[in-house]
Design a protein around this motif. Structure first.
Motif, mmCIF file in Angstrom:
data_model
loop_
_atom_site.group_PDB
_atom_site.id
_atom_site.type_symbol
_atom_site.label_atom_id
_atom_site.label_comp_id
_atom_site.label_asym_id
_atom_site.label_seq_id
_atom_site.Cartn_x
_atom_site.Cartn_y
_atom_site.Cartn_z
ATOM 1 N N TYR A 127 0.824 -1.205 0.000
ATOM 2 C CA TYR A 127 0.000 0.000 0.000
ATOM 3 C C TYR A 127 0.852 1.246 0.000
ATOM 4 O O TYR A 127 1.982 1.248 0.495
ATOM 5 C CB TYR A 127 -0.900 0.036 1.252
ATOM 6 N N ARG A 129 0.809 4.754 1.726
ATOM 7 C CA ARG A 129 0.124 5.435 2.824
ATOM 8 C C ARG A 129 0.804 6.760 3.093
ATOM 9 O O ARG A 129 2.036 6.849 3.046
ATOM 10 C CB ARG A 129 0.216 4.596 4.107
ATOM 11 N N PRO A 260 -6.379 -1.797 5.635
ATOM 12 C CA PRO A 260 -5.835 -0.717 4.806
ATOM 13 C C PRO A 260 -6.468 0.635 5.119
ATOM 14 O O PRO A 260 -5.815 1.660 4.995
ATOM 15 C CB PRO A 260 -6.145 -1.162 3.378
ATOM 16 N N GLU A 261 -7.737 0.616 5.559
ATOM 17 C CA GLU A 261 -8.390 1.917 5.769
ATOM 18 C C GLU A 261 -8.092 2.525 7.139
ATOM 19 O O GLU A 261 -8.535 3.617 7.441
ATOM 20 C CB GLU A 261 -9.903 1.795 5.531
ATOM 21 N N PRO A 263 -5.323 3.852 10.089
ATOM 22 C CA PRO A 263 -3.930 4.297 10.226
ATOM 23 C C PRO A 263 -3.109 3.237 10.963
ATOM 24 O O PRO A 263 -3.670 2.365 11.622
ATOM 25 C CB PRO A 263 -4.033 5.574 11.043
ATOM 26 N N LEU A 279 1.411 6.094 10.033
ATOM 27 C CA LEU A 279 0.947 6.221 8.659
ATOM 28 C C LEU A 279 -0.565 6.334 8.606
ATOM 29 O O LEU A 279 -1.271 5.726 9.408
ATOM 30 C CB LEU A 279 1.387 5.000 7.850
ATOM 31 N N PRO A 281 -4.327 6.174 6.496
ATOM 32 C CA PRO A 281 -4.988 5.095 5.758
ATOM 33 C C PRO A 281 -4.392 4.959 4.362
ATOM 34 O O PRO A 281 -3.918 5.924 3.786
ATOM 35 C CB PRO A 281 -6.444 5.576 5.670
ATOM 36 N N ALA A 282 -4.472 3.737 3.868
ATOM 37 C CA ALA A 282 -3.901 3.476 2.554
ATOM 38 C C ALA A 282 -4.656 4.255 1.489
ATOM 39 O O ALA A 282 -5.882 4.319 1.514
ATOM 40 C CB ALA A 282 -3.964 1.987 2.250
ATOM 41 N N GLN A 283 -3.913 4.865 0.611
ATOM 42 C CA GLN A 283 -4.536 5.664 -0.440
ATOM 43 C C GLN A 283 -4.462 4.974 -1.791
ATOM 44 O O GLN A 283 -5.353 5.104 -2.611
ATOM 45 C CB GLN A 283 -3.825 7.026 -0.546
ATOM 46 N N ASP A 285 -3.327 1.338 -3.788
ATOM 47 C CA ASP A 285 -3.154 -0.091 -3.572
ATOM 48 C C ASP A 285 -2.021 -0.589 -4.467
ATOM 49 O O ASP A 285 -1.759 -0.016 -5.511
ATOM 50 C CB ASP A 285 -4.479 -0.741 -4.022
ATOM 51 N N PHE A 334 5.005 10.042 1.447
ATOM 52 C CA PHE A 334 4.150 8.876 1.629
ATOM 53 C C PHE A 334 5.049 7.648 1.728
ATOM 54 O O PHE A 334 6.199 7.650 1.275
ATOM 55 C CB PHE A 334 3.098 8.733 0.524
#
Lengths: 601, 352
Positions: A127, A129, A260-261, A263, A279, A281-283, A285, A334
């Protein structure tokens, strides 16, 4: 194999049996010494003998990706699986490719087998992040404050300067300092790579801030002021403060099981040291990356990683970079997170649209290509299915080894008895040759355990036992030749020399066939079968070495002793017993040896 | 032993000898019969494929007091599949359950541990997916193909193409016999068996190569003499290398037999056992074929050559002439001052 020039070779060997014996003696001493020096006095045992779990994975070919199973992908997968398995705190887990599409994971005993299987089987997660906070890997350590001086100032100072100078410089100066620090992200073909364009300048300026904290392990926490709205929970803060990334267990636990959603906190390597991050949430993938490569940028002469996003990914990436570019360090960075570990944290200075981007700064060829591989394959480049799982407790492994060794010993004993009965005195030559062969095999196996990770598994033991027969075969071929010569009426000394070229050819030809079989077996097969083929091939080679450097010279020397030369009844070379021709004919024969010699060559 | 040594000497001199080449059609017949039986058995009965080919699990437990019958029942209840349970030399049990996949095997293992009152960690599990054996077998076929091509090329270069062809036929013959025996007896085919089978390749050829080497040497300069036809020389070569062939085969079989015995005695159906069983069968077949099949085949191929036909004619003509003169000139046994005929490869040069 080629017939030697007439008379030359045999005479040479005959004249210097001592030299060959010296060579093999030196080899044996050297190997044995090497074995003791490397403190590896026993062959490494395979999982099936030492106990443990062996998992065989097979790469599944996926529709639409016919070429996906290739060497690069397999190696990337091995790297990822290795990191994962060792992340379990297992030491000496061994992950290797085998054949074209298999990966063998060997985990020594004392490990949670189930956990290992889960870890190995699942697909890795990659991911992108946003970074919320960063600190040096270890929790604020008092002694850290005392030792920031050389490295901190060393790297900090040029950094500050670099901000004003062309951006090519910082990256090169950063090379020594851990690549993540100086990594910067930008759109490729941006018109402003070199002259300190606003964008690259800003990036470098921003980076100047985290630099001291990163390298100068002195003041970690202060440099990471979390903006309240971005930091999800206070709990995360707390965990972050406690997190010690130099500790392997904590490291592995840090990014585990986070959705992933949500932190997260994570560890990652920055150059030689560890860093830790909070980190967001994943932005983006891993699947959003269409392709990534580590390439050399010809203009700047440095390694960079280029990324290409899918359409969907490009939108997401543009959005996040747009947001990040407006922020202050370290929040303009990131993190690229693989399996919960940060593998790179480039900074962003502008929104990157268009679906292409590159990361630059401080890469070596290796690190650029590694990152490229990881990115382009999202996670595991291939999906795998479990083909077989073998767990062996050490107790039963030992039982099997014992059975194998007993079988070997009995087999050897039977061969020795047969040789003794049939060849009498001559058998001792064979037995000592077998011993030499055994010593060479054992020491080489022990050394290979260290050298190439050779592990003696049960089939390998089997191969070694079977090889006793092959090795003894070559002596028989030679002995029978000698006896044939004696039957011709020759005395032992010429018989030994004349038998050799012909026996030598037979031995080489048949050993070559054996070796070919072992080599083919080794190349095309997987797992346990390889151990068998390897031992068989090794012992076949050693057979040739032993026969040439030991058995033949020893025979030359023994032919000079009275016991053998006179054809003592117990020597196994008694002309009478062998049915040699009466002396009358022998004298006739010796009278005209020339034509016979001519044919011998 | 002196008798055997003496036999060696007499074989060497050609005083005694079995007419392998002359009686080759009998042995061809025997081999064809065996091959047909093997193929028929294979067609009718098929092979008893091990769990590696069907997918399943083998659990090996430490010493336990639970009886085989009870364990079978437990295992079948726990897994819902058929189970085969054997007692091992160690006092433990070997429980083989086919049809299990690697995912469900873990739960079965747990259940077994409770049922058999041993700790889970003490159970060895060998879990294989249904495709595992197939993959090994596929790779084995690939290996077989590559090896055959390479070895034929090699033999064609080192010897001649006729020998390469004969060796290949003998090799296929050995494999067929081995597979046929597996089918007939119903031995279980495991990856270990496949390994053994592949090793036979090397061994079978090893033996053949030793015999061919003697033949090549014996038939060198064959056209320069008129004493023997090719088939006679071939037969002499076989007899001359007979002691060597027997010895090398015995010596190769001894360790394999030990392996088989120990593998069977101490550890039932372990990998050792599987490998050595197929090796044992294949080795015996290999020794037989190199003498009875491979060399006679070379003779059949070789005697089609015009040069060999001409030689045969010359030899027979000479013998007819000698017979007319009432002399024995066919070199059978040590005659007069021509002792060297016994030495293979010497005849031509020693001719007056």
């Amino acid at each position: 194999m080629a017939a030697p020039k007439k008379g030359r070779r045999p005479t040479g060997a005959q004249g210097r049996p001592g030299r060959a014996l010296a060579i093999i003696l030196i080899a044996m001493v050297a190997l044995t010494a090497g074995m003791f020096l490397s403190k590896q006095t026993t062959p490494r045992l395979g999982i099936d003998l030492a106990g443990g779990t062996s998992i065989t994975l097979k790469a599944k070919s996926e529709p639409g990706k016919p070429d996906a199973i290739n060497e690069t992908n397999m190696n990337t997968a091995v790297g990822i699986i290795e990191r994962r398995v060792n992340g379990l705190g297992v030491s000496e887990a061994e992950v290797q490719t085998q054949g074209r599409d298999h990966i063998i994971v060997n985990i020594p005993k004392g490990t949670n087998e189930q956990q290992a299987r889960e870890q190995v089987g699942t697909t890795a997660q990659l991911y992108f992040r946003p970074v919320l906070a960063f600190a040096d890997g270890a929790p604020a350590a008092p002694e850290g404050a005392q030792s920031p001086s050389p490295s901190a100032s060393g790297s900090g100072a040029p950094k500050a300067e670099d901000g004003k100078s062309p951006s090519a410089t910082p990256s090169s100066s950063a090379t020594s300092q851990g690549r993540a620090l100086s990594e910067a992200l930008k759109a490729p073909n941006a018109p402003t790579p070199t002259p300190s364009g606003g964008e690259s300048k800003k990036a470098d300026d921003n980076k100047a801030a985290p630099t001291p904290s990163g390298s100068a392990s002195g003041a970690p926490s202060p440099s990471t002021p979390p903006t309240g709205e971005d930091t999800a929970a206070a709990g995360l803060q707390e965990a972050f403060a406690k997190l010690d990334c130099t500790n392997e267990e904590q490291r592995a636990a840090a990014g585990k099981g986070v959705k992933p959603e949500d932190p997260m906190i994570a560890c990652g390597q920055r150059g030689a040291a560890w860093g830790k991050w909070i980190l967001g949430p994943a932005q983006v993938d891993g699947k959003d990356v269409k392709d990534a490569k580590g390439i050399i940028d010809p203009q700047r002469g440095m390694w960079i990683v280029t990324m290409q996003f899918t359409d969907n990914g490009a939108d997401k990436f543009a959005k996040i970079t747009g947001e990040l570019a407006t922020k202050q360090a370290p929040q303009n960075q990131f993190a690229i997170v693989l399996d919960g570990q940060v593998i790179s944290d480039p900074s962003v200075s502008q929104a990157l649209t268009g679906g292409n981007a590159e990361i630059s700064g401080g890469f070596t060829q290796q690190s650029a290509q590694d990152l490229g591989n990881m990115l382009s394959y999202g996670a595991l480049p291939l999906s795998f299915s479990e083909d077989s799982v073998t767990t062996v407790t050490a107790a039963l492994g030992g039982e099997q080894l014992k059975a194998g060794l007993i079988a070997g010993a009995i087999g050897l004993l039977l061969v020795v008895i047969y040789l003794l009965v049939y060849y009498r005195g001559l058998a001792f030559v064979a037995i000592i040759s077998l011993l030499v062969s055994a010593i060479l095999t054992y020491t080489i196996m022990a050394l290979l355990g260290k050298g190439i990770g050779f592990a003696l598994n049960l089939p390998a033991v089997c191969g070694a036992i079977v090889a006793i027969g092959i090795t003894a075969d070559s002596f028989i071929v030679y002995f029978e030749r000698i006896r044939d010569e004696i039957r011709e009426g020759r005395t032992l000394r010429p018989a030994v020399e004349r038998a050799w070229p012909r026996a030598r050819r037979t031995i080489l030809v048949s050993d070559f066939v054996s070796f070919l079989a072992a080599a083919v077996l080794f190349i095309v097969t997987v797992g346990k079968v390889q151990g068998f083929a390897f031992t068989l091939g090794l012992t076949t080679l050693l057979d040739v070495v032993v026969v040439f450097l030991f058995t033949k010279p020893i025979m030359t020397l023994l032919a000079r002793t009275k016991f053998f030369a006179s054809g003592h009844p117990w020597s196994g070379l008694d002309p009478k017993r062998l049915g040699a021709k009466p002396p009358l004919r022998r004298s006739r024969r010796t009278a005209a040896p020339a034509p016979v010699d001519a044919k011998e060559a | 032993m002196s008798k055997l040594g003496d036999l060696g000497a007499r074989l060497y001199r050609g005083e005694v000898g079995y007419d392998f080449v002359g009686k080759r059609f009998i042995w061809y017949g025997v081999s064809i019969l065996i091959t047909i039986t093997a193929i028929a058995a294979l067609a009718v009965q098929g092979l008893n494929m091990g769990i590696e080919f069907k997918g399943g699990a083998v659990f090996t437990t430490p010493k336990t007091a639970v009886s085989v019958a009870k364990a079978t029942e437990d295992a079948e209840k726990a897994s819902g599949h058929d189970a085969i349970v054997q007692e091992l030399g160690t006092g433990g049990l070997r429980i083989q359950i086919s049809g299990l996949d690697t995912d469900t095997a873990t739960t079965v293992k747990k259940q077994l541990a409770t049922d058999l009152k041993v700790t889970e960690a003490d159970i060895n599990a060998d879990l294989v997916g249904p495709s595992w054996g197939e993959q090994i077998a596929n790779k084995a076929w690939t290996g077989l193909g590559i090896f055959m091509v390479l070895v034929v090329i090699y033999l064609a270069i080192a010897f001649e193409w006729r020998m390469a062809v004969a060796a290949l036929i003998a090799l296929i013959h050995d494999l067929t016999i081995t597979v046929g025996i597996y089918s007939l007896v119903g031995f279980e085919v495991t990856p270990g068996t496949v390994i053994g089978l592949l090793t036979i390749l090397g061994y079978s050829l090893y033996d053949t190569v030793v015999v061919f080497d003697g033949l090549k040497e014996g038939s060198k300069d064959i056209t320069k003499q008129t004493r023997f036809t090719y088939s006679e020389i071939a037969n002499r070569s076989i007899n001359g290398t007979l002691v060597r062939s027997i010895n090398t085969t015995v010596v190769a079989l001894l360790p394999v037999a030990a392996l088989l015995f120990i593998g069977g005695g101490l550890l039932d159906a372990g990998m050792l056992n599987d490998i050595s069983l197929s090796l044992f069968v294949g080795l015996a077949a290999g020794a037989y074929s190199s003498i009875f099949i491979a060399t006679p085949l070379v003779v059949d191929l070789k005697e089609r050559e015009p040069a060999m036909k001409a030689l045969k004619k010359r030899v027979l003509a000479k013998r007819a002439a000698a017979a007319a003169k009432g002399e024995s000139a066919d070199g059978e046994g040590p005659v007069g001052d021509e002792p060297q005929v016994v030495a293979q490869g010497r005849q031509p040069g020693r001719r007056p």
